[in-house]
Design a protein around this motif. Structure first.
Motif, PDB file in Angstrom:
ATOM      1  N   LYS A  71      -2.092  14.387  23.660  1.00  0.00           N
ATOM      2  CA  LYS A  71      -2.108  13.110  22.931  1.00  0.00           C
ATOM      3  C   LYS A  71      -3.353  12.307  23.289  1.00  0.00           C
ATOM      4  O   LYS A  71      -3.945  11.639  22.423  1.00  0.00           O
ATOM      5  CB  LYS A  71      -0.847  12.313  23.271  1.00  0.00           C
ATOM      6  CG  LYS A  71      -0.605  11.140  22.317  1.00  0.00           C
ATOM      7  CD  LYS A  71      -0.346  11.623  20.908  1.00  0.00           C
ATOM      8  CE  LYS A  71      -0.167  10.487  19.929  1.00  0.00           C
ATOM      9  NZ  LYS A  71       0.080  10.949  18.556  1.00  0.00           N
TER      10      LYS A  71
ATOM     11  N   GLY B 123       0.560   0.834  16.667  1.00  0.00           N
ATOM     12  CA  GLY B 123       1.804   1.452  17.102  1.00  0.00           C
ATOM     13  C   GLY B 123       2.138   2.735  16.378  1.00  0.00           C
ATOM     14  O   GLY B 123       2.801   3.619  16.931  1.00  0.00           O
ATOM     15  N   SER B 124       1.669   2.866  15.142  1.00  0.00           N
ATOM     16  CA  SER B 124       1.977   4.067  14.364  1.00  0.00           C
ATOM     17  C   SER B 124       1.317   5.311  14.938  1.00  0.00           C
ATOM     18  O   SER B 124       1.710   6.437  14.630  1.00  0.00           O
ATOM     19  CB  SER B 124       1.534   3.876  12.907  1.00  0.00           C
ATOM     20  OG  SER B 124       0.136   3.591  12.841  1.00  0.00           O
TER      21      SER B 124
ATOM     22  N   HIS C 253       4.213   7.064  19.556  1.00  0.00           N
ATOM     23  CA  HIS C 253       5.650   6.999  19.374  1.00  0.00           C
ATOM     24  C   HIS C 253       6.350   7.150  20.729  1.00  0.00           C
ATOM     25  O   HIS C 253       5.739   7.594  21.713  1.00  0.00           O
ATOM     26  CB  HIS C 253       6.112   8.081  18.407  1.00  0.00           C
ATOM     27  CG  HIS C 253       5.446   7.995  17.069  1.00  0.00           C
ATOM     28  ND1 HIS C 253       4.301   8.704  16.768  1.00  0.00           N
ATOM     29  CD2 HIS C 253       5.750   7.260  15.972  1.00  0.00           C
ATOM     30  CE1 HIS C 253       3.931   8.430  15.524  1.00  0.00           C
ATOM     31  NE2 HIS C 253       4.785   7.552  15.020  1.00  0.00           N
ATOM     32  N   LYS C 254       7.612   6.802  20.767  1.00  0.00           N
ATOM     33  CA  LYS C 254       8.377   6.840  22.005  1.00  0.00           C
ATOM     34  C   LYS C 254       8.305   8.206  22.679  1.00  0.00           C
ATOM     35  O   LYS C 254       8.174   8.314  23.908  1.00  0.00           O
ATOM     36  CB  LYS C 254       9.825   6.462  21.714  1.00  0.00           C
ATOM     37  CG  LYS C 254      10.686   6.300  22.956  1.00  0.00           C
ATOM     38  CD  LYS C 254      12.087   5.834  22.588  1.00  0.00           C
ATOM     39  CE  LYS C 254      12.939   5.650  23.836  1.00  0.00           C
ATOM     40  NZ  LYS C 254      14.317   5.201  23.493  1.00  0.00           N
ATOM     41  N   GLU C 255       8.342   9.262  21.877  1.00  0.00           N
ATOM     42  CA  GLU C 255       8.331  10.613  22.441  1.00  0.00           C
ATOM     43  C   GLU C 255       6.975  11.014  23.027  1.00  0.00           C
ATOM     44  O   GLU C 255       6.865  12.035  23.705  1.00  0.00           O
ATOM     45  CB  GLU C 255       8.759  11.638  21.381  1.00  0.00           C
ATOM     46  CG  GLU C 255       7.891  11.661  20.134  1.00  0.00           C
ATOM     47  CD  GLU C 255       8.425  10.744  19.031  1.00  0.00           C
ATOM     48  OE1 GLU C 255       8.085  10.978  17.866  1.00  0.00           O
ATOM     49  OE2 GLU C 255       9.178   9.793  19.362  1.00  0.00           O
ATOM     50  N   ASP C 256       5.943  10.205  22.765  1.00  0.00           N
ATOM     51  CA  ASP C 256       4.607  10.504  23.302  1.00  0.00           C
ATOM     52  C   ASP C 256       4.478  10.113  24.771  1.00  0.00           C
ATOM     53  O   ASP C 256       3.566  10.567  25.464  1.00  0.00           O
ATOM     54  CB  ASP C 256       3.522   9.779  22.495  1.00  0.00           C
ATOM     55  CG  ASP C 256       3.397  10.305  21.077  1.00  0.00           C
ATOM     56  OD1 ASP C 256       3.531  11.530  20.907  1.00  0.00           O
ATOM     57  OD2 ASP C 256       3.179   9.501  20.162  1.00  0.00           O
TER      58      ASP C 256
ATOM     59  N   THR D 148      -2.088  -0.612  22.951  1.00  0.00           N
ATOM     60  CA  THR D 148      -1.953  -1.323  21.674  1.00  0.00           C
ATOM     61  C   THR D 148      -2.207  -2.819  21.831  1.00  0.00           C
ATOM     62  O   THR D 148      -2.749  -3.460  20.935  1.00  0.00           O
ATOM     63  CB  THR D 148      -0.538  -1.096  21.097  1.00  0.00           C
ATOM     64  OG1 THR D 148      -0.322   0.308  20.962  1.00  0.00           O
ATOM     65  CG2 THR D 148      -0.382  -1.752  19.754  1.00  0.00           C
TER      66      THR D 148
END
Length: 359
Positions: A226, A188-189, A192-195, A263
């Protein structure tokens, strides 16, 4: 004419008072049968339309039924409207245009009653229904043919390779790590939500693996930039993507480029001694799924990791056996292509008729 002139709308009600597993009448929601009851609200040959949620999926029910409070029953006034003609009209009509909510799609009775419907005489309605039913029957027959061809392939798999756990032919078993590279999806790291964007490269998590097929979500995607950053997690054609948590054994063969292993998933890439299809069919086999459940860790939700999946014991059939099986599959695929082509052409005919009669 409008709906108010030619039909009656029956509101659904909570089914708790009448619910009975051995009841005579089905209980319907907008998605289909939800149970059975001792009483009914709608008479036979009524069309169901969702009041909330699935509002664009009409269902024709040819027996009396109880409808729940999230579904309307549309009962045709038969002196002017044939019930199945109403059903086909509803299949063509876009009920989403009547939705006024932002969150859960909803319809109101007052809006439904204002819908305009062109009504030919009853004899012409019956002719239209007969034509559409005839074409629909042909479409159903093609779907049944495709299902039988799929069942034929599954039966051949069992015949030639046997149960992958019992191994009745006594073929050699090896660890999956000998046959494939195995990698877990990005932590998860790394995301991120903004990705997340719409219309980019889809992530494949367990929820995007349905019935052994990849079903991506266009809203859960990432940008080209990304995607390039996460090259190690790219899924390629003929990879197997497998859910590592929740329902065990959920996996699919990737059939095109541009996907990213999510993930919650694992990437399995064959080294070439067996096919991706063989790995997928083995892992999703009922007895093998049970074995995976016994191997999974986690008290609340079953979970898999690379060490566990690497130890999966996979039958490694002789090359000549694999070859014979895939020669058979290739012949069946030719038949499926022919049936699918006929199905697509018939579906186009059906769609054009719907447009002609109701467009």
């Amino acid at each position: 004419m409008i709906f108010n002139d030619v039909l009656e709308i029956k509101n659904g009600r909570n089914q708790r008072r009448v619910e009975n597993p051995d009841g005579k009448y089905p209980v319907y929601g907008s998605g289909g049968i939800m149970g059975y009851a001792d009483d009914y609200i709608c008479s036979a040959e009524t069309v169901i339309i969702g009041r909330k949620g699935s509002i664009n999926n009409p269902i024709f029910v040819d027996e009396p039924f109880w409808n729940v409070d999230t579904a309307f029953g549309l009962e045709a006034k038969r002196e002017v409207l044939i019930p199945r003609y109403l059903y086909y009209f509803c299949k063509h009509f876009d009920f989403k245009q009547l939705n006024k909510t932002v969150t859960i799609p909803s319809l109101t009775k007052s809006d439904l009653l204002k819908i305009e419907i062109k009504l030919p005489c009853l004899s012409n309605q019956q002719s239209i229904v007969h034509r559409l039913q005839s074409v629909e029957q042909i479409i159903d027959n093609y779907y049944q043919q495709l299902e039988k061809l799929d069942e034929l392939v599954k039966a051949r798999f069992v015949e030639m390779f046997g149960d992958p756990v019992e191994n009745p032919h006594g073929f050699r078993k090896v660890a999956l790590s000998e046959l494939a590279e195995i990698k877990i999806g990005p932590f998860g790291s790394l995301l991120h939500k903004e990705d997340y964007i719409e219309g980019g490269h889809p992530l494949l998590n367990p929820s995007h693996i349905v019935g052994g097929k990849v079903v991506p979500d266009s809203k859960l995607t990432i940008s080209d930039k990304k995607y390039d950053e996460l090259e190690a997690y790219h899924l390629h054609t003929d990879d197997v993507v497998m859910g590592r948590r929740g329902e065990m054994g959920r996996c699919a063969v990737v059939t095109s480029e541009g996907f990213l292993c999510g993930t919650g998933s694992l990437l399995i890439r064959t080294k070439g001694e067996v096919t991706a299809d063989y790995i997928q069919k083995t892992i999703s086999f009922p007895s093998f799924r049970k074995t995976i459940e016994d191997m999974a860790v986690g008290q609340t939700m079953p979970n898999l990791n690379v060490p566990i999946v690497s130890k999966f014991q996979i039958i490694k059939p002789p090359i000549e056996v694999q070859k014979r099986y895939y020669e058979f599959v290739a012949q069946v695929d030719k038949s499926k292509i022919a049936v699918q082509k006929a199905l697509d052409q018939t579906q186009l005919l059906f769609d054009s008729l719907m447009q002609k009669y109701f467009g």
